[in-house]
Scaffold this motif. Structure first.
Motif, short mmCIF file in Angstrom:
data_model
loop_
_atom_site.label_atom_id
_atom_site.label_comp_id
_atom_site.label_asym_id
_atom_site.label_seq_id
_atom_site.Cartn_x
_atom_site.Cartn_y
_atom_site.Cartn_z
N GLY A 46 0.82 -1.21 0.00
CA GLY A 46 0.00 0.00 0.00
C GLY A 46 0.85 1.25 0.00
O GLY A 46 0.56 2.22 -0.71
N GLU A 47 1.92 1.23 0.78
CA GLU A 47 2.82 2.40 0.84
C GLU A 47 3.51 2.63 -0.51
O GLU A 47 3.61 3.76 -0.98
CB GLU A 47 3.88 2.21 1.93
N GLN A 48 3.98 1.55 -1.13
CA GLN A 48 4.62 1.69 -2.43
C GLN A 48 3.64 2.25 -3.46
O GLN A 48 3.98 3.14 -4.23
CB GLN A 48 5.15 0.32 -2.94
N ARG A 49 2.43 1.71 -3.47
CA ARG A 49 1.42 2.16 -4.43
C ARG A 49 1.14 3.66 -4.23
O ARG A 49 1.07 4.42 -5.20
CB ARG A 49 0.14 1.35 -4.27
N THR A 50 1.02 4.08 -2.98
CA THR A 50 0.77 5.50 -2.68
C THR A 50 1.93 6.36 -3.15
O THR A 50 1.73 7.41 -3.79
CB THR A 50 0.54 5.69 -1.17
N HIS A 69 3.58 9.76 -9.95
CA HIS A 69 2.88 9.90 -11.22
C HIS A 69 2.11 11.22 -11.27
O HIS A 69 2.13 11.92 -12.29
CB HIS A 69 1.93 8.72 -11.45
N THR A 70 1.46 11.56 -10.19
CA THR A 70 0.71 12.83 -10.13
C THR A 70 1.66 14.02 -10.29
O THR A 70 1.37 14.95 -11.05
CB THR A 70 -0.06 12.92 -8.79
N ALA A 71 2.79 13.97 -9.62
CA ALA A 71 3.78 15.05 -9.73
C ALA A 71 4.35 15.12 -11.14
O ALA A 71 4.56 16.21 -11.69
CB ALA A 71 4.89 14.85 -8.70
N MET A 72 4.60 13.95 -11.74
CA MET A 72 5.15 13.91 -13.09
C MET A 72 4.17 14.56 -14.07
O MET A 72 4.56 15.38 -14.89
CB MET A 72 5.43 12.47 -13.52
N ARG A 113 11.95 15.72 -21.52
CA ARG A 113 12.65 14.43 -21.42
C ARG A 113 13.28 14.27 -20.05
O ARG A 113 13.20 13.20 -19.44
CB ARG A 113 13.70 14.31 -22.52
N GLY A 114 13.91 15.31 -19.56
CA GLY A 114 14.53 15.25 -18.24
C GLY A 114 13.51 14.94 -17.16
O GLY A 114 13.80 14.15 -16.24
N ALA A 115 12.32 15.53 -17.25
CA ALA A 115 11.28 15.26 -16.26
C ALA A 115 10.88 13.79 -16.29
O ALA A 115 10.84 13.13 -15.24
CB ALA A 115 10.07 16.15 -16.51
N HIS A 116 10.62 13.26 -17.48
CA HIS A 116 10.23 11.85 -17.56
C HIS A 116 11.33 10.94 -17.02
O HIS A 116 11.06 10.00 -16.26
CB HIS A 116 9.87 11.47 -19.00
N LEU A 117 12.57 11.21 -17.37
CA LEU A 117 13.68 10.39 -16.88
C LEU A 117 13.82 10.48 -15.36
O LEU A 117 14.08 9.48 -14.70
CB LEU A 117 14.98 10.81 -17.57
N ARG A 118 13.65 11.66 -14.82
CA ARG A 118 13.78 11.88 -13.38
C ARG A 118 12.75 11.05 -12.61
O ARG A 118 13.06 10.48 -11.55
CB ARG A 118 13.62 13.37 -13.08
N TYR A 119 11.53 10.95 -13.14
CA TYR A 119 10.50 10.17 -12.44
C TYR A 119 10.75 8.67 -12.55
O TYR A 119 10.39 7.91 -11.65
CB TYR A 119 9.10 10.57 -12.90
N HIS A 120 11.39 8.22 -13.60
CA HIS A 120 11.82 6.82 -13.66
C HIS A 120 12.87 6.57 -12.58
O HIS A 120 12.83 5.54 -11.90
CB HIS A 120 12.40 6.49 -15.04
N LEU A 121 13.79 7.49 -12.44
CA LEU A 121 14.83 7.37 -11.41
C LEU A 121 14.20 7.32 -10.02
O LEU A 121 14.57 6.47 -9.20
CB LEU A 121 15.78 8.56 -11.54
N SER A 122 13.24 8.17 -9.77
CA SER A 122 12.58 8.20 -8.46
C SER A 122 11.77 6.94 -8.21
O SER A 122 11.70 6.45 -7.08
CB SER A 122 11.66 9.42 -8.36
N THR A 123 11.15 6.40 -9.25
CA THR A 123 10.35 5.18 -9.10
C THR A 123 11.23 4.01 -8.69
O THR A 123 10.83 3.18 -7.86
CB THR A 123 9.59 4.87 -10.41
N LEU A 124 12.42 3.94 -9.24
CA LEU A 124 13.33 2.85 -8.91
C LEU A 124 13.59 2.79 -7.41
O LEU A 124 13.69 1.70 -6.83
CB LEU A 124 14.66 3.00 -9.67
N GLU A 125 13.69 3.92 -6.77
CA GLU A 125 14.01 3.98 -5.34
C GLU A 125 12.89 3.40 -4.47
O GLU A 125 13.13 3.08 -3.31
CB GLU A 125 14.30 5.42 -4.93
#
Length: 183
Positions: free
Chosen positions: A81-85, A91-94, A141-153
């Motif tokens: 649940g925490e991960q999903r949130t 995603h909302t911020a992106m 492009r930088g924004a999309h890449l940054r959110y992939h980076l954040s998702t990995l964490e």
């Protein structure tokens, strides 16, 4: 005699291929009717929705999952649940960041298209317009890449592995290139 027939047949095939090549329309045929020549209706819709359009492939294909795809695969990845949130918040911020950038890019491309359509483009206006478009494309492009980076964490290494599997990527996708122990 047989050799003569082969040469004649080959010549006819070559002439026919050359004629067919000259008769075929440009791959751009039909694009002249677009509202913004360089953007398809689908690209405009994607930009307005904040979709990635392949801008983050260097992340995606090297083991950095995208937030929307993680949400789509959440049950199969066993997201808590925490991960999903947290991924939903990313995603909302992106979207909040990329939708305005997409709208800016659409407006910039429309302006450049207008300049050409109205024969108003000059070397200076072309330089300014393409510099602005390039900066916006880079920011998007930088924004999309940054959110992939954040998702990995947010994900475990096993979830990242499973994500690649579910997305149909080869076994080596992301292995050996991404961060080790990203938690």
């Amino acid at each position: 005699m047989a050799r003569l027939w082969i040469v004649m047949a080959a010549t006819l095939v070559a002439v026919g291929a050359a004629q067919a090549q000259h008769a075929s329309p440009s791959p751009y045929a039909g694009m002249e009717a677009r509202q913004i020549k360089v953007l398809s209706d689908q690209q405009i819709a994607d930009l307005r929705a904040g979709r990635g359009m392949g801008l983050a492939l260097s992340a995606e294909l090297n083991g950095y999952p995208g937030p929307i795809h993680v949400l789509e695969l959440g049950d199969q990845l066993g997201l808590s649940g925490e991960q999903r949130t947290r991924v939903q918040e990313l995603h909302t911020a992106m979207r909040a960041e990329t939708v305005p950038l997409g709208e800016r890019l659409i407006a910039q491309e429309a302006d450049l298209d207008w300049q050409f359509a109205n024969k108003a483009v000059t070397p200076a206006s072309l330089q300014a317009a393409t510099a602005e478009i390039g900066a916006t494309q880079g920011a998007l492009r930088g924004a999309h890449l940054r959110y992939h980076l954040s998702t990995l964490e947010i994900l475990t290494p096993e979830q990242v592995r499973r994500y690649g599997e579910l997305r149909g990527y080869g076994v080596s996708a992301g292995h050996g290139h991404g961060p080790k122990g990203h938690h």
